[in-house]
Design a protein around this motif. Structure first.
Motif, PDB file in Angstrom:
ATOM      1  N   LEU A  77      19.493 109.123 -75.177  1.00  0.00           N
ATOM      2  CA  LEU A  77      18.882 110.092 -74.279  1.00  0.00           C
ATOM      3  C   LEU A  77      17.966 109.383 -73.295  1.00  0.00           C
ATOM      4  N   GLU A  78      17.757 110.019 -72.153  1.00  0.00           N
ATOM      5  CA  GLU A  78      16.792 109.539 -71.167  1.00  0.00           C
ATOM      6  C   GLU A  78      15.833 110.680 -70.861  1.00  0.00           C
ATOM      7  N   VAL A  79      14.584 110.343 -70.625  1.00  0.00           N
ATOM      8  CA  VAL A  79      13.568 111.345 -70.314  1.00  0.00           C
ATOM      9  C   VAL A  79      12.851 110.926 -69.039  1.00  0.00           C
ATOM     10  N   ALA A  80      12.457 111.914 -68.233  1.00  0.00           N
ATOM     11  CA  ALA A  80      11.715 111.647 -66.994  1.00  0.00           C
ATOM     12  C   ALA A  80      10.659 112.731 -66.810  1.00  0.00           C
ATOM     13  N   PHE A  81       9.562 112.351 -66.197  1.00  0.00           N
ATOM     14  CA  PHE A  81       8.450 113.258 -65.925  1.00  0.00           C
ATOM     15  C   PHE A  81       8.237 113.298 -64.418  1.00  0.00           C
ATOM     16  N   ASP A  82       8.049 114.507 -63.866  1.00  0.00           N
ATOM     17  CA  ASP A  82       7.899 114.605 -62.409  1.00  0.00           C
ATOM     18  C   ASP A  82       6.449 114.581 -61.937  1.00  0.00           C
ATOM     19  N   GLY A  83       5.488 114.557 -62.863  1.00  0.00           N
ATOM     20  CA  GLY A  83       4.086 114.538 -62.479  1.00  0.00           C
ATOM     21  C   GLY A  83       3.544 115.898 -62.077  1.00  0.00           C
ATOM     22  N   GLU A  84       4.400 116.921 -62.131  1.00  0.00           N
ATOM     23  CA  GLU A  84       3.980 118.270 -61.774  1.00  0.00           C
ATOM     24  C   GLU A  84       4.168 119.239 -62.940  1.00  0.00           C
ATOM     25  N   GLY A 121      14.766 110.452 -57.353  1.00  0.00           N
ATOM     26  CA  GLY A 121      13.823 109.365 -57.568  1.00  0.00           C
ATOM     27  C   GLY A 121      13.020 109.425 -58.863  1.00  0.00           C
ATOM     28  N   LEU A 122      13.463 110.237 -59.822  1.00  0.00           N
ATOM     29  CA  LEU A 122      12.764 110.262 -61.110  1.00  0.00           C
ATOM     30  C   LEU A 122      12.931 108.909 -61.813  1.00  0.00           C
ATOM     31  N   ASN A 123      11.930 108.523 -62.573  1.00  0.00           N
ATOM     32  CA  ASN A 123      11.995 107.302 -63.364  1.00  0.00           C
ATOM     33  C   ASN A 123      12.528 107.664 -64.747  1.00  0.00           C
ATOM     34  N   TRP A 124      13.819 107.456 -64.975  1.00  0.00           N
ATOM     35  CA  TRP A 124      14.460 107.811 -66.235  1.00  0.00           C
ATOM     36  C   TRP A 124      14.157 106.732 -67.267  1.00  0.00           C
ATOM     37  N   ILE A 125      13.581 107.140 -68.383  1.00  0.00           N
ATOM     38  CA  ILE A 125      13.171 106.227 -69.441  1.00  0.00           C
ATOM     39  C   ILE A 125      14.162 106.357 -70.602  1.00  0.00           C
ATOM     40  N   PRO A 126      14.828 105.261 -70.990  1.00  0.00           N
ATOM     41  CA  PRO A 126      15.732 105.337 -72.136  1.00  0.00           C
ATOM     42  C   PRO A 126      14.946 105.644 -73.416  1.00  0.00           C
ATOM     43  N   ALA A 127      15.367 106.655 -74.146  1.00  0.00           N
ATOM     44  CA  ALA A 127      14.704 107.032 -75.397  1.00  0.00           C
ATOM     45  C   ALA A 127      15.462 106.396 -76.552  1.00  0.00           C
ATOM     46  N   THR A 128      15.346 105.080 -76.646  1.00  0.00           N
ATOM     47  CA  THR A 128      16.029 104.328 -77.693  1.00  0.00           C
ATOM     48  C   THR A 128      15.255 103.053 -77.971  1.00  0.00           C
ATOM     49  N   ASP A 129      15.342 102.588 -79.197  1.00  0.00           N
ATOM     50  CA  ASP A 129      14.746 101.292 -79.501  1.00  0.00           C
ATOM     51  C   ASP A 129      15.797 100.188 -79.437  1.00  0.00           C
ATOM     52  N   ASP A 130      17.035 100.568 -79.093  1.00  0.00           N
ATOM     53  CA  ASP A 130      18.129  99.604 -78.985  1.00  0.00           C
ATOM     54  C   ASP A 130      18.979  99.930 -77.760  1.00  0.00           C
ATOM     55  N   PRO A 131      18.581  99.417 -76.585  1.00  0.00           N
ATOM     56  CA  PRO A 131      19.319  99.740 -75.349  1.00  0.00           C
ATOM     57  C   PRO A 131      20.754  99.212 -75.315  1.00  0.00           C
ATOM     58  N   SER A 132      21.136  98.390 -76.295  1.00  0.00           N
ATOM     59  CA  SER A 132      22.519  97.915 -76.325  1.00  0.00           C
ATOM     60  C   SER A 132      23.460  98.970 -76.915  1.00  0.00           C
ATOM     61  N   ARG A 133      22.894 100.008 -77.551  1.00  0.00           N
ATOM     62  CA  ARG A 133      23.731 101.095 -78.085  1.00  0.00           C
ATOM     63  C   ARG A 133      24.369 101.828 -76.910  1.00  0.00           C
ATOM     64  N   PRO A 134      25.587 102.288 -77.072  1.00  0.00           N
ATOM     65  CA  PRO A 134      26.291 102.893 -75.932  1.00  0.00           C
ATOM     66  C   PRO A 134      25.785 104.274 -75.523  1.00  0.00           C
ATOM     67  N   GLU A 135      25.156 105.009 -76.428  1.00  0.00           N
ATOM     68  CA  GLU A 135      24.707 106.364 -76.097  1.00  0.00           C
ATOM     69  C   GLU A 135      23.247 106.548 -76.484  1.00  0.00           C
TER      70      GLU A 135
END
Length: 88
Positions: free
Chosen positions: A24-31, A8-22
């Motif tokens: 990174l994604e980052v998520a924080f667990d709050g802990e 259930g992590l909220n994965w955030i795309p680390a890109t300014d162009d989500p149409s690019r095929p590749e």
């Protein structure tokens, strides 16, 4: 045994162009943990601490990693031209 990645992590795309095929994604667990993965290879996750993540982000903002991306704008422009094809 590798560390467990919480469900259930909220994965955030680390890109300014989500149409690019590749990207990174980052998520924080709050802990205090930060999770990184490639969108095309989501089963492999790198785990670090928020403190290390914050230090990394500050380093990026300070230009400490600029040498890794020298010429990247030209490379991306060329990829865009190839994807668009010849102009008519």
């Amino acid at each position: 045994m590798p560390p467990r990645v919480p469900e259930g992590l909220n994965w955030i795309p680390a890109t300014d162009d989500p149409s690019r095929p590749e990207y990174l994604e980052v998520a924080f667990d709050g802990e205090g943990q930060v999770y990184l993965r490639e969108n095309l290879n989501p089963e492999k996750v790198v785990i670090t601490t928020e403190r290390k993540w914050d230090a990394f982000v500050l380093g990026v903002k300070a230009g400490e990693f600029d040498h890794f991306v020298e010429g990247i704008d030209e490379e991306i422009d060329k990829e865009g031209e190839r994807a668009a094809g010849p102009e008519s």
